[in-house]
Design a protein around this motif. Sequence first.
Motif, PDB file in Angstrom:
ATOM      1  N   HIS A 202       0.985  -1.194   0.005  1.00  0.00           N
ATOM      2  CA  HIS A 202       0.129  -0.010   0.001  1.00  0.00           C
ATOM      3  C   HIS A 202       0.854   1.285   0.105  1.00  0.00           C
ATOM      4  CE1 HIS A 202      -3.391  -2.543   0.906  1.00  0.00           C
ATOM      5  NE2 HIS A 202      -2.653  -3.389   1.578  1.00  0.00           N
ATOM      6  N   LEU A 203       1.235   1.826  -1.230  1.00  0.00           N
ATOM      7  CA  LEU A 203       2.183   2.895  -1.309  1.00  0.00           C
ATOM      8  C   LEU A 203       1.477   4.252  -1.242  1.00  0.00           C
ATOM      9  CD1 LEU A 203       4.100   1.319  -4.233  1.00  0.00           C
ATOM     10  CD2 LEU A 203       4.268   1.215  -1.871  1.00  0.00           C
ATOM     11  N   THR A 204       2.343   5.164  -0.772  1.00  0.00           N
ATOM     12  CA  THR A 204       1.756   6.526  -1.082  1.00  0.00           C
ATOM     13  C   THR A 204       1.738   7.088  -2.485  1.00  0.00           C
ATOM     14  OG1 THR A 204       3.883   7.763  -0.925  1.00  0.00           O
ATOM     15  CG2 THR A 204       2.918   7.012   1.193  1.00  0.00           C
ATOM     16  N   PRO A 205       0.864   8.191  -2.485  1.00  0.00           N
ATOM     17  CA  PRO A 205       0.812   8.678  -3.939  1.00  0.00           C
ATOM     18  C   PRO A 205       2.443   8.817  -4.713  1.00  0.00           C
ATOM     19  CG  PRO A 205      -0.668   9.854  -2.809  1.00  0.00           C
ATOM     20  CD  PRO A 205       0.258   9.149  -1.615  1.00  0.00           C
ATOM     21  N   ASN A 206       3.440   8.845  -3.838  1.00  0.00           N
ATOM     22  CA  ASN A 206       4.657   9.127  -4.495  1.00  0.00           C
ATOM     23  C   ASN A 206       5.301   8.018  -4.581  1.00  0.00           C
ATOM     24  OD1 ASN A 206       4.583  12.264  -4.644  1.00  0.00           O
ATOM     25  ND2 ASN A 206       4.867  12.488  -2.579  1.00  0.00           N
ATOM     26  N   GLY A 207       4.696   6.821  -4.414  1.00  0.00           N
ATOM     27  CA  GLY A 207       5.386   5.563  -4.566  1.00  0.00           C
ATOM     28  C   GLY A 207       6.145   5.128  -3.317  1.00  0.00           C
ATOM     29  N   CYS A 208       5.994   5.816  -1.860  1.00  0.00           N
ATOM     30  CA  CYS A 208       6.893   5.458  -0.909  1.00  0.00           C
ATOM     31  C   CYS A 208       5.941   4.364   0.214  1.00  0.00           C
ATOM     32  CB  CYS A 208       7.024   6.716   0.093  1.00  0.00           C
ATOM     33  SG  CYS A 208       7.618   8.096  -1.080  1.00  0.00           S
ATOM     34  N   VAL A 209       6.914   3.806   0.819  1.00  0.00           N
ATOM     35  CA  VAL A 209       6.303   2.634   2.043  1.00  0.00           C
ATOM     36  C   VAL A 209       6.784   3.207   3.304  1.00  0.00           C
ATOM     37  CG1 VAL A 209       8.475   1.303   1.571  1.00  0.00           C
ATOM     38  CG2 VAL A 209       6.275   0.454   2.590  1.00  0.00           C
ATOM     39  N   GLY A 210       5.759   3.232   4.149  1.00  0.00           N
ATOM     40  CA  GLY A 210       5.857   3.529   5.417  1.00  0.00           C
ATOM     41  C   GLY A 210       7.011   2.761   6.329  1.00  0.00           C
ATOM     42  N   SER A 211       7.565   3.461   7.385  1.00  0.00           N
ATOM     43  CA  SER A 211       8.559   2.720   8.161  1.00  0.00           C
ATOM     44  C   SER A 211       7.910   2.074   9.353  1.00  0.00           C
ATOM     45  CB  SER A 211       9.866   3.793   8.585  1.00  0.00           C
ATOM     46  OG  SER A 211      10.352   4.524   7.599  1.00  0.00           O
ATOM     47  N   ILE A 212       8.643   1.070  10.219  1.00  0.00           N
ATOM     48  CA  ILE A 212       8.268   0.550  11.238  1.00  0.00           C
ATOM     49  C   ILE A 212       9.229   1.046  12.423  1.00  0.00           C
ATOM     50  CG2 ILE A 212       8.257  -1.380  12.687  1.00  0.00           C
ATOM     51  CD1 ILE A 212       7.591  -2.930  10.044  1.00  0.00           C
ATOM     52  N   LYS A 213       8.335   1.737  13.285  1.00  0.00           N
ATOM     53  CA  LYS A 213       9.368   2.579  14.430  1.00  0.00           C
ATOM     54  C   LYS A 213       8.983   2.059  15.719  1.00  0.00           C
ATOM     55  CE  LYS A 213      10.155   6.778  12.014  1.00  0.00           C
ATOM     56  NZ  LYS A 213      10.374   8.281  11.871  1.00  0.00           N
ATOM     57  N   ASN A 214       9.981   1.922  16.612  1.00  0.00           N
ATOM     58  CA  ASN A 214       9.749   1.757  17.918  1.00  0.00           C
ATOM     59  C   ASN A 214       9.001   0.455  18.307  1.00  0.00           C
ATOM     60  OD1 ASN A 214      11.245   4.018  18.982  1.00  0.00           O
ATOM     61  ND2 ASN A 214       9.545   5.315  18.065  1.00  0.00           N
ATOM     62  N   MET A 215       9.250  -0.604  17.380  1.00  0.00           N
ATOM     63  CA  MET A 215       8.477  -1.928  17.750  1.00  0.00           C
ATOM     64  C   MET A 215       9.452  -2.884  18.624  1.00  0.00           C
ATOM     65  SD  MET A 215       6.881  -4.416  14.927  1.00  0.00           S
ATOM     66  CE  MET A 215       8.567  -5.336  14.164  1.00  0.00           C
ATOM     67  N   SER A 216       8.770  -3.582  19.527  1.00  0.00           N
ATOM     68  CA  SER A 216       9.465  -4.411  20.468  1.00  0.00           C
ATOM     69  C   SER A 216       8.591  -5.909  20.263  1.00  0.00           C
ATOM     70  CB  SER A 216       9.036  -4.243  21.846  1.00  0.00           C
ATOM     71  OG  SER A 216       9.839  -2.943  22.009  1.00  0.00           O
ATOM     72  N   ILE A 217       9.748  -6.762  19.978  1.00  0.00           N
ATOM     73  CA  ILE A 217       9.181  -8.209  19.902  1.00  0.00           C
ATOM     74  C   ILE A 217      10.119  -9.074  20.950  1.00  0.00           C
ATOM     75  CG2 ILE A 217       9.106 -10.278  18.621  1.00  0.00           C
ATOM     76  CD1 ILE A 217       9.364  -8.415  15.961  1.00  0.00           C
ATOM     77  N   THR A 218       9.346  -9.161  22.304  1.00  0.00           N
ATOM     78  CA  THR A 218      10.112  -9.628  23.281  1.00  0.00           C
ATOM     79  C   THR A 218       9.398 -10.832  23.858  1.00  0.00           C
ATOM     80  OG1 THR A 218       8.810  -8.253  24.926  1.00  0.00           O
ATOM     81  CG2 THR A 218      10.835  -7.208  23.717  1.00  0.00           C
ATOM     82  N   ASN A 219      10.377 -11.439  24.930  1.00  0.00           N
ATOM     83  CA  ASN A 219      10.169 -12.632  25.654  1.00  0.00           C
ATOM     84  C   ASN A 219       9.607 -13.849  24.927  1.00  0.00           C
ATOM     85  OD1 ASN A 219      10.811 -11.230  27.850  1.00  0.00           O
ATOM     86  ND2 ASN A 219       8.870 -10.788  28.537  1.00  0.00           N
ATOM     87  N   MET A 220      10.434 -14.119  23.884  1.00  0.00           N
ATOM     88  CA  MET A 220      10.032 -15.508  22.815  1.00  0.00           C
ATOM     89  C   MET A 220      10.983 -16.491  23.626  1.00  0.00           C
ATOM     90  SD  MET A 220      10.281 -13.763  19.171  1.00  0.00           S
ATOM     91  CE  MET A 220      11.804 -13.060  19.225  1.00  0.00           C
ATOM     92  N   PHE A 221      10.345 -17.793  23.686  1.00  0.00           N
ATOM     93  CA  PHE A 221      11.143 -18.789  24.036  1.00  0.00           C
ATOM     94  C   PHE A 221      10.973 -19.892  23.138  1.00  0.00           C
ATOM     95  CE2 PHE A 221      10.077 -16.461  28.081  1.00  0.00           C
ATOM     96  CZ  PHE A 221      11.080 -16.560  28.542  1.00  0.00           C
ATOM     97  N   PHE A 222      12.296 -20.515  22.651  1.00  0.00           N
ATOM     98  CA  PHE A 222      12.423 -21.609  21.804  1.00  0.00           C
ATOM     99  C   PHE A 222      13.008 -22.813  22.458  1.00  0.00           C
ATOM    100  CE2 PHE A 222      12.793 -17.441  19.790  1.00  0.00           C
ATOM    101  CZ  PHE A 222      11.780 -17.548  18.782  1.00  0.00           C
ATOM    102  N   ASP A 223      12.192 -23.841  22.411  1.00  0.00           N
ATOM    103  CA  ASP A 223      12.654 -25.231  23.200  1.00  0.00           C
ATOM    104  C   ASP A 223      13.933 -25.717  22.546  1.00  0.00           C
ATOM    105  OD1 ASP A 223      10.669 -24.891  25.016  1.00  0.00           O
ATOM    106  OD2 ASP A 223       9.432 -26.239  23.754  1.00  0.00           O
ATOM    107  N   GLU A 224      14.144 -25.450  21.245  1.00  0.00           N
ATOM    108  CA  GLU A 224      15.386 -26.070  20.623  1.00  0.00           C
ATOM    109  C   GLU A 224      16.053 -25.120  19.750  1.00  0.00           C
ATOM    110  OE1 GLU A 224      13.669 -29.070  17.877  1.00  0.00           O
ATOM    111  OE2 GLU A 224      13.127 -30.348  19.390  1.00  0.00           O
TER     112      GLU A 224
END
Length: 259
Positions: free
Chosen positions: A11-33
Amino acid sequence: LEISKAAFSRHLTPNGCVGSIKNMSITNMFFDEEFFTGGATRTNNFLRGERNPGSLCTGDFEGKISDLTISGDVNGRALSRSDFIVPRKFVGTVPNLVFESVTVDPPSTTTSTSTTSTTSSTTTTTTELPPTTTTTTTSTTTPITTTTTTTTSTSTTVTSTPSNKVRVKIVIETPYDPTKVSWKVKIGSTNIVTGKASTMTSTNSGYETFVDLDAGIRYKFVVIDNNTVKDTFWEVWRGSNVLVDGDCSCRKEVKYFTL
């Protein structure tokens, strides 16, 4: 995770731009292997923002992944930067990437009280044990005579590369299956050395290997990408200098370099 103005669902802007992702946190993930480190599975942990934003795409519309915080536990160890591929050429599209330790909830009050009671009981039982008899053993050391033999070597210099050879480094970066990305160093129509990204040394930014080539010769470097979606960046280095590179969303790319 990748931001791209060429994505299938975009979903681009009229100028053909794509939005940034800012200040996102993906935390406390646990993997058994542990993660797999070979084949296509390693590329699942891939981070890159928009590679070529337009001149009018600035600020929130540069397509960057900014200030991303990640934390996780992988089979008892902390998830780290080395678990991810961030292509060296586009590391600026993922600024301020941070890895933190997982947050573990403290034990409940009930559990703490039960533990204290058990410890007290164990201490009381220990004091009722009978005295322990201690036996002291004396060890006698016999002197050992050491004889040193000196061997004179006829050669003390080891050279890893012949004097007429030049060592170059080949770097391949792909977010897709490295078993389907191959490369060749050729002179004319003759293959001098060939390989695949999947058989190279895995690094934080992709895959790399070293080859020794004769100096003073013009070489052809060929990269073939047989992935369904083709997106391979590559470089050929001599020391700290890039001799030739490419970034083509195509099946085959050919360029030349001279040592």
